[in-house]
Write a protein that holds these residues in place. Structure first.
Motif, PDB file in Angstrom:
ATOM      1  N   UNK A   1       0.821  -1.199   0.000  1.00  0.00           N
ATOM      2  CA  UNK A   1       0.000   0.000   0.000  1.00  0.00           C
ATOM      3  C   UNK A   1       0.860   1.256   0.000  1.00  0.00           C
ATOM      4  N   UNK A   2       0.197   2.422   0.079  1.00  0.00           N
ATOM      5  CA  UNK A   2       0.899   3.696  -0.007  1.00  0.00           C
ATOM      6  C   UNK A   2       1.183   4.053  -1.453  1.00  0.00           C
ATOM      7  N   UNK A   3       1.607   5.279  -1.681  1.00  0.00           N
ATOM      8  CA  UNK A   3       1.832   5.742  -3.046  1.00  0.00           C
ATOM      9  C   UNK A   3       3.215   5.416  -3.581  1.00  0.00           C
ATOM     10  N   UNK A   4       4.075   4.881  -2.734  1.00  0.00           N
ATOM     11  CA  UNK A   4       5.453   4.655  -3.158  1.00  0.00           C
ATOM     12  C   UNK A   4       6.301   5.880  -2.867  1.00  0.00           C
ATOM     13  N   UNK A   5       7.590   5.665  -2.690  1.00  0.00           N
ATOM     14  CA  UNK A   5       8.513   6.752  -2.403  1.00  0.00           C
ATOM     15  C   UNK A   5       9.078   7.328  -3.684  1.00  0.00           C
ATOM     16  N   UNK A   6       9.478   6.445  -4.605  1.00  0.00           N
ATOM     17  CA  UNK A   6       9.997   6.898  -5.901  1.00  0.00           C
ATOM     18  C   UNK A   6       9.836   5.765  -6.904  1.00  0.00           C
ATOM     19  N   UNK A   7      10.388   5.957  -8.103  1.00  0.00           N
ATOM     20  CA  UNK A   7      10.200   4.980  -9.175  1.00  0.00           C
ATOM     21  C   UNK A   7      10.828   3.628  -8.862  1.00  0.00           C
TER      22      UNK A   7
ATOM     23  N   UNK B   1      -1.752   8.048 -10.870  1.00  0.00           N
ATOM     24  CA  UNK B   1      -0.653   9.011 -10.718  1.00  0.00           C
ATOM     25  C   UNK B   1       0.532   8.460  -9.936  1.00  0.00           C
ATOM     26  N   UNK B   2       0.478   7.217  -9.494  1.00  0.00           N
ATOM     27  CA  UNK B   2       1.531   6.677  -8.634  1.00  0.00           C
ATOM     28  C   UNK B   2       1.700   5.194  -8.907  1.00  0.00           C
ATOM     29  N   UNK B   3       2.765   4.628  -8.338  1.00  0.00           N
ATOM     30  CA  UNK B   3       2.997   3.185  -8.448  1.00  0.00           C
ATOM     31  C   UNK B   3       1.798   2.410  -7.921  1.00  0.00           C
ATOM     32  N   UNK B   4       1.323   2.816  -6.760  1.00  0.00           N
ATOM     33  CA  UNK B   4       0.192   2.138  -6.138  1.00  0.00           C
ATOM     34  C   UNK B   4      -1.055   2.252  -7.006  1.00  0.00           C
ATOM     35  N   UNK B   5      -1.315   3.439  -7.512  1.00  0.00           N
ATOM     36  CA  UNK B   5      -2.500   3.649  -8.337  1.00  0.00           C
ATOM     37  C   UNK B   5      -2.454   2.788  -9.597  1.00  0.00           C
TER      38      UNK B   5
END
Length: 360
Positions: free
Chosen positions: A72-78, A169-173
């Motif tokens: 979960x979470x949006x991720x920190x970076x690529x 917009x993010x890894x999680x998304x």
């Protein structure tokens, strides 16, 4: 059910048991959600959904799969992209394949409002529309609300229905969109029935603390616990819907009991409180309730951050008979002093400033 030892999964498992359902729980106990070396709780087996050999015996005789397991979470970076793809995309695909082998034909999928990206907006000239990407010049001048993609007028948010287009917009998304697509394909191939519950910002007792993968409510709590003021990005007027974990658990019980009556295919539902609330309001309620320092609105921003995303809750009322019972003000006041989950991945308040303004 998968992810039954997690923050949301644990609440769902308890609610299902209280409703009289027999729960067979599995959890991979990943480090982002659990301290190293901690064993799964009673009733949960240590099984990774990416392990097909382990899934088949677990699924034997299961009527409905409630799939909560995810990074979960949006991720920190690529650099987080492969982990999200592995746990969420591959894990869901392996689970669906195992369901096809064992004959399980009903699924409740934990999805997320992040599939919508920046939500929906209304332009005075062009009606409901998707916004244009925010301009660097506007952000530098502290003009944070997006503009119409057609005329460049500032637009105002409107609630997002389930048929809104995906805009991850993010890894999680991106991984949540993939989970829904894999589930739709499984439904077609297997004549399966599935419900996707698109959780909005979930909070409540037992939420993971001190980790960059936590939600904004837990990150603000972690700052306050360290005696630091929550750092609120932009102007604090970013709008969200904060939904209590007990309501999310109730929505899952409703979906487990209703999915058999749904048509073949995937039916999505927004799971939310129905009470829009700003990030700044949330930070203030939590800070005041726990007696901590007042939030600091920093004006800092990240161009890709979502400005507003607010759900339309009516489809869940009609299709599941679900409506949230916990309003944000009392729920967040309770959350301010509720116990959180220690994941063993501490982020110091004085060094974690870039994480304290997360908007999702």
């Amino acid at each position: 059910m998968t992810g039954s030892a997690g923050f949301i999964g644990g609440a769902v498992a308890r609610a299902l048991q209280a409703a009289g359902h027999e729960v067979v729980g599995i959890d991979a106990m990943i480090a982002q959600a659990h301290p190293a070396g901690v064993r799964p709780p009673h009733g949960t087996r240590a099984v990774d959904v990416r392990d097909p050999a382990a899934l088949d015996p677990v699924l034997a005789g299961v009527d409905v799969v409630c799939h909560q397991a995810a990074m979960v979470g949006n991720g920190v970076d690529a650099q987080d992209l492969p982990a999200y793809a592995s746990h969420n995309d591959v894990g869901t695909a392996v689970l669906l394949a195992a369901m096809a082998r064992t004959g399980a034909a009903r699924l409740v999928l934990a999805s997320s409002m992040v599939v919508y990206g920046d939500g929906l907006y209304r332009c005075s000239r062009h009606g409901v529309t998707r916004p244009a990407p925010r301009r660097d010049a506007d952000l530098r001048a502290s003009r944070f609300d997006p503009r119409c993609a057609h005329c460049a007028d500032v637009v105002t948010w409107t609630s997002v229905p389930e048929d809104a287009a995906f805009d991850p917009r993010s890894s999680y998304a991106a991984s949540k969109v993939a989970q829904e697509h894999y589930t739709s394909a499984w439904c077609t191939l297997q004549s399966g029935r599935a419900v996707a519950l698109r959780y909005h910002n979930v909070y409540g007792p037992g939420m993971p603390r001190d980790t960059p993968y936590a939600g904004v409510a837990a990150i603000f709590r972690s700052a306050l616990s360290a005696g630091a003021a929550p750092q609120v990005f932009e102007d604090g007027r970013q709008t969200r819907d904060f939904v209590h974990v007990d309501d999310v658990a109730a929505a899952n019980v409703a979906a487990v009991e209703a999915v058999a009556d749904h048509p073949a295919g995937l039916t999505p539902y927004n799971i939310c409180s129905g009470h829009p609330f700003t990030i700044g309001e949330m930070a203030s309620v939590v800070a005041e309730a726990c007696g901590g320092p007042a939030p600091q609105v920093t004006g800092d921003y990240r161009p890709a951050d979502v400005r507003h995303v607010v759900a339309d809750p009516q489809a869940a009322v009609r299709g599941l008979g679900f409506a949230a019972a916990v309003a944000p003000q009392p729920g967040l006041r309770e959350f301010a002093t509720a116990p959180l989950r220690d994941t063993g991945t501490a982020v110091a308040a004085e060094t974690g400033k870039p994480l304290l303004g997360r908007a999702d």
